[in-house]
Design an enzyme around this catalytic site. Sequence first.
Site, PDB file in Angstrom:
ATOM      1  N   ASP A 273      11.181   2.452 -37.124  1.00 45.40           N
ATOM      2  CA  ASP A 273      12.349   2.778 -37.955  1.00 45.40           C
ATOM      3  C   ASP A 273      11.938   3.449 -39.265  1.00 45.40           C
ATOM      4  O   ASP A 273      12.601   3.305 -40.289  1.00 45.40           O
ATOM      5  CB  ASP A 273      13.155   1.511 -38.267  1.00 45.40           C
TER       6      ASP A 273
ATOM      7  N   HIS B  39       7.392  -3.299 -36.537  1.00 41.21           N
ATOM      8  CA  HIS B  39       7.852  -4.084 -37.691  1.00 41.21           C
ATOM      9  C   HIS B  39       8.614  -5.305 -37.214  1.00 41.21           C
ATOM     10  O   HIS B  39       8.924  -5.436 -36.030  1.00 41.21           O
ATOM     11  CB  HIS B  39       8.653  -3.234 -38.673  1.00 41.21           C
TER      12      HIS B  39
ATOM     13  N   HIS C 178      10.889   0.992 -44.920  1.00 45.44           N
ATOM     14  CA  HIS C 178      11.955   0.306 -44.173  1.00 45.44           C
ATOM     15  C   HIS C 178      11.712  -1.196 -44.249  1.00 45.44           C
ATOM     16  O   HIS C 178      12.612  -1.973 -44.565  1.00 45.44           O
ATOM     17  CB  HIS C 178      11.943   0.810 -42.737  1.00 45.44           C
TER      18      HIS C 178
ATOM     19  N   HIS D 127      15.506   4.383 -32.812  1.00 42.86           N
ATOM     20  CA  HIS D 127      16.958   4.370 -32.571  1.00 42.86           C
ATOM     21  C   HIS D 127      17.496   5.754 -32.221  1.00 42.86           C
ATOM     22  O   HIS D 127      16.986   6.765 -32.716  1.00 42.86           O
ATOM     23  CB  HIS D 127      17.715   3.866 -33.815  1.00 42.86           C
TER      24      HIS D 127
ATOM     25  N   ASP E  64      15.606  -6.652 -33.704  1.00 38.44           N
ATOM     26  CA  ASP E  64      15.870  -5.673 -32.637  1.00 38.44           C
ATOM     27  C   ASP E  64      14.592  -4.976 -32.173  1.00 38.44           C
ATOM     28  O   ASP E  64      14.637  -4.103 -31.303  1.00 38.44           O
ATOM     29  CB  ASP E  64      16.937  -4.655 -33.069  1.00 38.44           C
ATOM     30  N   HIS E  65      13.434  -5.372 -32.721  1.00 43.83           N
ATOM     31  CA  HIS E  65      12.141  -4.831 -32.281  1.00 43.83           C
ATOM     32  C   HIS E  65      11.188  -5.917 -31.774  1.00 43.83           C
ATOM     33  O   HIS E  65      10.154  -5.587 -31.194  1.00 43.83           O
ATOM     34  CB  HIS E  65      11.477  -4.046 -33.429  1.00 43.83           C
TER      35      HIS E  65
ATOM     36  N   HIS F 259      11.662  -6.674 -37.575  1.00 37.63           N
ATOM     37  CA  HIS F 259      13.104  -6.848 -37.353  1.00 37.63           C
ATOM     38  C   HIS F 259      13.401  -7.319 -35.920  1.00 37.63           C
ATOM     39  O   HIS F 259      12.737  -6.916 -34.972  1.00 37.63           O
ATOM     40  CB  HIS F 259      13.849  -5.542 -37.637  1.00 37.63           C
TER      41      HIS F 259
END
Length: 254
Positions: free
Chosen positions: A132, A55, A113, A170, A59-60, A57
């Site tokens: 996530d 996805h 998400h 995570h 942090d990915h 975001h």
Amino acid sequence: MAEIRLFLIGSDNFGVLLRDPETGAVATIDAGEAAPIAAALDAAGWTLTDILVTHHHGDHVAGIEALKSRYGATVTAPAADRGRIPAVDRWVEEDDEVRVGALAARVIATPGHTSGHIAYHFPDAKLLFCGDTLFAMGCGRLFEGSPAEMWASLSKLAALPADTQVYCGHEYTLSNARFALRYDADNPKLAARAAEVERLRADGRFTIPTTIGLERETNPFLRATDAGVAAAVGLPGAAAADVFAALREAKNRG
Ligand code: ZN
Ligand code: FE
């Protein structure tokens, strides 16, 4: 047999490398930051060939461009995130096949998400990389989806074979376990697992991979069909999607 390396990126993002020993192909699942992923590749003596994105975001995805330019890796990402993820070579959607060398995965659409979120399921290797969407004893926050969408996505993952090894995005397991105990207090398997997770984290060890079977038994978000869980959120007899929505609300409140 697929080979895996698991490590942390920042405080709680999991880095995961997957290698096909037959061809030497190596994928990173998501790429939140280039340096720790490159360090893990160096430590293993592996060369990156693929980046599989779940996805959009940051942090990915923040490490995608640096890793692609260093290794020339092929980037695969959800078609619904077109325009939100950089340097993508192949946009994929539900039921598309993705290969890492000779290891074959099927794409599962898991909106909730984020609207475009996907998971990668390798049926022969019995591996699931779910970003996530599903966490150990938890699930992702609903940033772009409704509770009904997320419940449908989680139900698809819960229907995979029980012995599927699950790698999530995570290390949230300890806080998830403590939350789960409040809403599923009479579940002995949950109690045992929560105690085990307390020990693992006290020793600085990771709590994944988990399995689909273990999540079905101990993840309150997958147990929204359970009468005890429904009663614990004050919705005895309610539909599972409504119980799920109430649980997610309760988790948002902390
Ligand atoms: Zn996310
Ligand atoms: Fe994340």
